[in-house]
Design an enzyme around this catalytic site. Sequence first.
Site: not given
Length: 171
Positions: A10-14
Amino acid sequence: MSETAIFAGGCFWCMIEPFDTRPGIISIVSGYTGGYKEHPTYEEVCTGLTGHTEAVKIEFDPEIISYDELLQIYWQQTDPTDAFGQFQDRGDSYRPVIFYTNDAQKEAAEASKQALADSGKYLEPIVTQIEPASPFYLAETYHQDFYKKHPMRYKLSHLERERFLKKVWGD
Protein backbone atom coordinates in the site's frame (compact mmCIF):
# COMPACT_ATOMS: atom_id res chain seq x y z
CA MET A 1 27.74 -7.34 4.72
CA SER A 2 24.27 -5.86 4.25
CA GLU A 3 21.33 -7.25 2.27
CA THR A 4 18.34 -5.65 0.57
CA ALA A 5 14.64 -6.38 1.02
CA ILE A 6 11.85 -4.80 -1.04
CA PHE A 7 8.23 -4.79 0.10
CA ALA A 8 5.07 -3.23 -1.29
CA GLY A 9 2.13 -2.94 1.05
CA GLY A 10 0.00 0.00 0.00
CA CYS A 11 1.06 3.58 0.55
CA PHE A 12 4.80 3.67 1.16
CA TRP A 13 4.26 6.34 3.81
CA CYS A 14 2.79 3.64 6.05
CA MET A 15 5.49 1.07 5.36
CA ILE A 16 8.55 2.99 6.55
CA GLU A 17 8.05 3.41 10.30
CA PRO A 18 7.44 -0.27 11.24
CA PHE A 19 10.84 -1.22 9.81
CA ASP A 20 12.77 2.00 10.42
CA THR A 21 12.58 1.67 14.18
CA ARG A 22 14.16 -1.83 14.31
CA PRO A 23 17.77 -2.61 15.20
CA GLY A 24 19.69 -3.82 12.16
CA ILE A 25 17.97 -1.54 9.66
CA ILE A 26 20.70 0.43 7.91
CA SER A 27 18.46 2.45 5.63
CA ILE A 28 14.94 2.45 4.25
CA VAL A 29 13.61 4.48 1.34
CA SER A 30 10.32 4.92 -0.51
CA GLY A 31 10.12 4.29 -4.23
CA TYR A 32 8.51 2.61 -7.20
CA THR A 33 9.19 -0.85 -8.64
CA GLY A 34 7.68 -3.71 -10.59
CA GLY A 35 6.77 -1.69 -13.67
CA TYR A 36 8.15 -0.86 -17.05
CA LYS A 37 8.45 2.96 -17.08
CA GLU A 38 11.97 4.16 -16.29
CA HIS A 39 12.26 6.84 -13.60
CA PRO A 40 8.52 7.31 -13.03
CA THR A 41 7.13 10.22 -11.07
CA TYR A 42 4.55 9.92 -8.32
CA GLU A 43 1.92 11.41 -10.62
CA GLU A 44 2.72 8.85 -13.33
CA VAL A 45 2.58 5.93 -10.92
CA CYS A 46 -0.79 7.16 -9.59
CA THR A 47 -2.31 6.87 -13.09
CA GLY A 48 -1.84 3.10 -12.91
CA LEU A 49 -0.28 3.13 -16.37
CA THR A 50 3.39 2.54 -15.42
CA GLY A 51 3.01 -0.96 -13.97
CA HIS A 52 4.84 0.21 -10.82
CA THR A 53 3.77 -0.19 -7.25
CA GLU A 54 4.76 1.95 -4.28
CA ALA A 55 7.34 0.06 -2.25
CA VAL A 56 10.05 0.36 0.35
CA LYS A 57 13.65 -0.72 -0.14
CA ILE A 58 15.35 -1.79 3.06
CA GLU A 59 19.07 -2.23 3.54
CA PHE A 60 19.59 -4.39 6.61
CA ASP A 61 22.29 -6.21 8.54
CA PRO A 62 21.32 -9.91 8.56
CA GLU A 63 23.57 -10.47 11.59
CA ILE A 64 21.19 -8.25 13.59
CA ILE A 65 17.80 -8.73 11.92
CA SER A 66 17.01 -11.64 9.62
CA TYR A 67 15.01 -11.62 6.41
CA ASP A 68 12.51 -13.93 8.14
CA GLU A 69 12.04 -11.29 10.85
CA LEU A 70 11.46 -8.65 8.16
CA LEU A 71 8.83 -10.91 6.57
CA GLN A 72 7.11 -11.24 9.93
CA ILE A 73 6.99 -7.45 10.27
CA TYR A 74 5.74 -7.14 6.69
CA TRP A 75 2.78 -9.50 7.18
CA GLN A 76 1.76 -7.51 10.26
CA GLN A 77 1.55 -4.25 8.24
CA THR A 78 -0.67 -5.34 5.35
CA ASP A 79 -3.96 -6.96 4.46
CA PRO A 80 -2.61 -9.94 2.52
CA THR A 81 -6.12 -10.86 1.34
CA ASP A 82 -6.60 -7.67 -0.71
CA ALA A 83 -4.95 -7.82 -4.16
CA PHE A 84 -6.44 -4.53 -5.34
CA GLY A 85 -4.77 -2.13 -2.94
CA GLN A 86 -4.40 -1.64 0.77
CA PHE A 87 -6.96 -0.03 3.04
CA GLN A 88 -8.04 3.37 1.65
CA ASP A 89 -5.42 3.19 -1.13
CA ARG A 90 -6.83 1.39 -4.17
CA GLY A 91 -5.35 0.23 -7.45
CA ASP A 92 -2.34 -1.64 -8.82
CA SER A 93 0.15 0.89 -7.51
CA TYR A 94 -0.88 -0.12 -3.97
CA ARG A 95 -0.94 -3.91 -4.39
CA PRO A 96 0.86 -6.07 -1.81
CA VAL A 97 4.05 -7.64 -3.20
CA ILE A 98 7.21 -9.15 -1.76
CA PHE A 99 10.02 -8.54 -4.26
CA TYR A 100 12.80 -11.05 -3.68
CA THR A 101 16.44 -10.33 -4.54
CA ASN A 102 17.74 -13.93 -4.49
CA ASP A 103 16.55 -17.54 -4.32
CA ALA A 104 16.86 -17.71 -0.54
CA GLN A 105 14.52 -14.71 -0.18
CA LYS A 106 12.07 -16.27 -2.64
CA GLU A 107 11.99 -19.51 -0.65
CA ALA A 108 11.64 -17.67 2.67
CA ALA A 109 8.82 -15.48 1.29
CA GLU A 110 6.93 -18.47 -0.11
CA ALA A 111 7.35 -20.40 3.15
CA SER A 112 6.17 -17.45 5.25
CA LYS A 113 3.17 -16.91 2.96
CA GLN A 114 2.22 -20.59 3.28
CA ALA A 115 2.68 -20.47 7.06
CA LEU A 116 0.37 -17.44 7.23
CA ALA A 117 -2.22 -19.22 5.07
CA ASP A 118 -1.98 -22.34 7.26
CA SER A 119 -2.30 -20.30 10.47
CA GLY A 120 -6.02 -19.65 9.96
CA LYS A 121 -5.54 -16.00 10.89
CA TYR A 122 -7.38 -14.99 7.70
CA LEU A 123 -10.54 -16.56 6.30
CA GLU A 124 -9.83 -15.29 2.78
CA PRO A 125 -6.92 -16.56 0.64
CA ILE A 126 -3.51 -14.88 0.98
CA VAL A 127 -3.08 -13.08 -2.36
CA THR A 128 0.15 -11.14 -1.77
CA GLN A 129 2.36 -11.69 -4.80
CA ILE A 130 5.98 -12.85 -4.60
CA GLU A 131 7.96 -11.51 -7.56
CA PRO A 132 11.59 -11.06 -8.56
CA ALA A 133 13.01 -7.64 -7.78
CA SER A 134 13.24 -5.26 -10.70
CA PRO A 135 14.71 -1.76 -10.95
CA PHE A 136 13.77 0.36 -7.93
CA TYR A 137 13.27 4.07 -8.52
CA LEU A 138 13.56 6.41 -5.57
CA ALA A 139 10.41 8.41 -4.82
CA GLU A 140 10.53 12.19 -4.63
CA THR A 141 12.20 13.75 -1.59
CA TYR A 142 8.90 14.83 -0.01
CA HIS A 143 7.86 11.15 0.25
CA GLN A 144 10.99 10.11 2.16
CA ASP A 145 10.62 9.76 5.96
CA PHE A 146 7.07 11.08 5.68
CA TYR A 147 6.10 9.79 9.14
CA LYS A 148 8.89 11.89 10.69
CA LYS A 149 8.30 15.05 8.65
CA HIS A 150 4.49 15.10 8.93
CA PRO A 151 3.51 13.09 12.02
CA MET A 152 -0.11 14.29 12.21
CA ARG A 153 -0.81 13.70 8.51
CA TYR A 154 0.89 10.31 8.76
CA LYS A 155 -1.25 9.36 11.76
CA LEU A 156 -4.45 10.33 9.90
CA SER A 157 -3.44 8.44 6.76
CA HIS A 158 -2.59 5.39 8.90
CA LEU A 159 -5.85 5.15 10.94
CA GLU A 160 -7.73 2.60 8.81
CA ARG A 161 -4.64 0.40 8.55
CA GLU A 162 -4.01 0.67 12.28
CA ARG A 163 -7.59 -0.37 13.17
CA PHE A 164 -7.43 -3.38 10.84
CA LEU A 165 -4.04 -4.53 12.11
CA LYS A 166 -5.07 -4.21 15.75
CA LYS A 167 -8.19 -6.30 15.03
CA VAL A 168 -6.16 -9.05 13.31
CA TRP A 169 -2.93 -9.03 15.35
CA GLY A 170 -3.93 -7.38 18.64
CA ASP A 171 -1.50 -5.11 20.45
